[in-house]
Design a protein around this motif. Structure first.
Motif, mmCIF file in Angstrom:
data_model
loop_
_atom_site.group_PDB
_atom_site.id
_atom_site.type_symbol
_atom_site.label_atom_id
_atom_site.label_comp_id
_atom_site.label_asym_id
_atom_site.label_seq_id
_atom_site.Cartn_x
_atom_site.Cartn_y
_atom_site.Cartn_z
ATOM 1 N N ALA A 14 0.770 -1.007 -0.023
ATOM 2 C CA ALA A 14 0.148 -0.001 -0.061
ATOM 3 C C ALA A 14 0.821 1.280 -0.012
ATOM 4 O O ALA A 14 1.940 1.308 0.664
ATOM 5 N N GLY A 15 0.611 2.271 -0.875
ATOM 6 C CA GLY A 15 1.189 3.263 -1.055
ATOM 7 C C GLY A 15 2.368 3.347 -1.986
ATOM 8 O O GLY A 15 2.734 4.380 -2.473
ATOM 9 N N GLY A 16 2.191 2.168 -2.519
ATOM 10 C CA GLY A 16 3.292 1.949 -3.960
ATOM 11 C C GLY A 16 2.807 2.358 -5.126
ATOM 12 O O GLY A 16 1.716 2.852 -5.273
ATOM 13 N N SER A 17 3.319 2.188 -6.124
ATOM 14 C CA SER A 17 3.315 2.217 -7.326
ATOM 15 C C SER A 17 3.310 1.375 -8.613
ATOM 16 O O SER A 17 4.314 0.307 -8.314
ATOM 17 N N LEU A 18 2.371 1.087 -9.501
ATOM 18 C CA LEU A 18 2.813 0.282 -10.586
ATOM 19 C C LEU A 18 2.157 1.044 -11.929
ATOM 20 O O LEU A 18 1.539 1.832 -12.018
ATOM 21 N N GLY A 66 -6.760 11.549 -9.077
ATOM 22 C CA GLY A 66 -5.485 12.090 -8.376
ATOM 23 C C GLY A 66 -4.616 10.974 -8.132
ATOM 24 O O GLY A 66 -3.432 11.292 -7.495
ATOM 25 N N ARG A 67 -4.742 9.822 -8.440
ATOM 26 C CA ARG A 67 -3.713 8.900 -8.226
ATOM 27 C C ARG A 67 -3.468 8.116 -9.258
ATOM 28 O O ARG A 67 -2.304 7.615 -9.486
ATOM 29 N N MET A 83 -0.293 4.013 -11.942
ATOM 30 C CA MET A 83 -0.895 3.955 -10.484
ATOM 31 C C MET A 83 -0.167 4.151 -9.542
ATOM 32 O O MET A 83 0.660 3.680 -9.216
ATOM 33 N N ASN A 84 -0.470 5.123 -8.829
ATOM 34 C CA ASN A 84 0.318 5.831 -7.564
ATOM 35 C C ASN A 84 -0.668 5.758 -6.323
ATOM 36 O O ASN A 84 -1.770 5.651 -6.423
ATOM 37 N N SER A 85 -0.066 5.643 -5.253
ATOM 38 C CA SER A 85 -0.727 5.837 -3.867
ATOM 39 C C SER A 85 -1.575 4.768 -3.941
ATOM 40 O O SER A 85 -2.835 4.782 -3.584
ATOM 41 N N LEU A 86 -1.107 3.311 -4.280
ATOM 42 C CA LEU A 86 -2.248 2.359 -4.252
ATOM 43 C C LEU A 86 -2.705 1.946 -2.942
ATOM 44 O O LEU A 86 -1.940 1.989 -1.935
ATOM 45 N N LYS A 87 -3.770 1.505 -3.136
ATOM 46 C CA LYS A 87 -4.587 0.979 -1.813
ATOM 47 C C LYS A 87 -4.971 -0.663 -1.906
ATOM 48 O O LYS A 87 -5.157 -1.026 -2.954
ATOM 49 N N SER A 88 -5.523 -1.138 -0.645
ATOM 50 C CA SER A 88 -5.884 -2.432 -0.821
ATOM 51 C C SER A 88 -6.938 -2.637 -1.633
ATOM 52 O O SER A 88 -7.346 -3.552 -2.307
ATOM 53 N N GLU A 89 -7.952 -1.478 -1.736
ATOM 54 C CA GLU A 89 -9.120 -1.716 -2.329
ATOM 55 C C GLU A 89 -8.408 -1.638 -3.909
ATOM 56 O O GLU A 89 -9.792 -1.783 -4.768
ATOM 57 N N VAL A 122 -3.103 -7.381 -9.955
ATOM 58 C CA VAL A 122 -2.912 -6.278 -9.278
ATOM 59 C C VAL A 122 -3.048 -6.515 -7.801
ATOM 60 O O VAL A 122 -4.319 -6.638 -7.514
ATOM 61 N N THR A 123 -2.247 -6.709 -6.867
ATOM 62 C CA THR A 123 -2.492 -6.963 -5.581
ATOM 63 C C THR A 123 -1.758 -6.117 -4.741
ATOM 64 O O THR A 123 -0.644 -5.745 -4.856
ATOM 65 N N VAL A 124 -2.630 -5.170 -3.920
ATOM 66 C CA VAL A 124 -1.893 -4.410 -3.018
ATOM 67 C C VAL A 124 -1.903 -4.959 -1.637
ATOM 68 O O VAL A 124 -3.311 -5.214 -1.260
ATOM 69 N N SER A 125 -0.841 -5.224 -1.077
ATOM 70 C CA SER A 125 -1.076 -5.409 0.376
ATOM 71 C C SER A 125 -0.873 -4.345 1.468
ATOM 72 O O SER A 125 -0.460 -3.485 1.251
ATOM 73 N N SER A 126 -1.682 -4.351 2.496
ATOM 74 C CA SER A 126 -1.899 -3.431 3.458
ATOM 75 C C SER A 126 -0.904 -3.724 4.608
ATOM 76 O O SER A 126 -0.386 -4.733 4.467
#
Length: 126
Positions: A14-18, A66-67, A83-89, A122-126
């Protein structure tokens, strides 16, 4: 007809970019409105972003404004989703799609898109 191949998915904190890319082959790329959709577990497929044929008009879902940034390069037959500021959702399978429309704006309904890629996870881990 156009063939679409997505790349760039993966696992990120979470918070990362792809950066997702979609390479198109076949008919003239600039004739298509391009869109990115996603489908999370147990959810319906939803629009993330779309870009007009020339790249001059873009659309973003409220959840990603915005992200995320969509862009296209008609000379290279590619469309990209930064994709920036990625969230788990944001975790989902992301699909690239092409709409062979005569319009000059963007298309936001999945039912209007004619061609789809195979998707990239895409998997975003929290």
């Amino acid at each position: 007809q156009v063939q679409l191949v997505e790349s760039g998915g993966g696992l990120v904190q979470a918070g990362g970019s792809l950066r997702l890319s979609c390479a198109a082959s076949g008919r003239t790329f600039s004739r298509y409105v391009m869109g990115w959709f996603r489908q999370g577990p147990g959810n319906e497929r939803e629009i993330v972003s779309a870009i007009s044929k020339s790249g001059g008009v873009t659309y973003y879902a409220d959840s990603v404004k915005g992200r995320f940034t969509i862009s296209r390069d008609n000379a290279k037959n590619t469309v990209t989703l930064q994709m920036n500021s990625l969230k788990s959702e944001d975790t989902a399978v992301y699909y690239c799609a092409a709409d062979d429309t005569t319009g000059w704006g963007v298309t936001t309904s999945s039912h209007d898109y004619d061609y789809w890629g195979q998707g990239t996870q895409v998997t975003v881990s929290s």
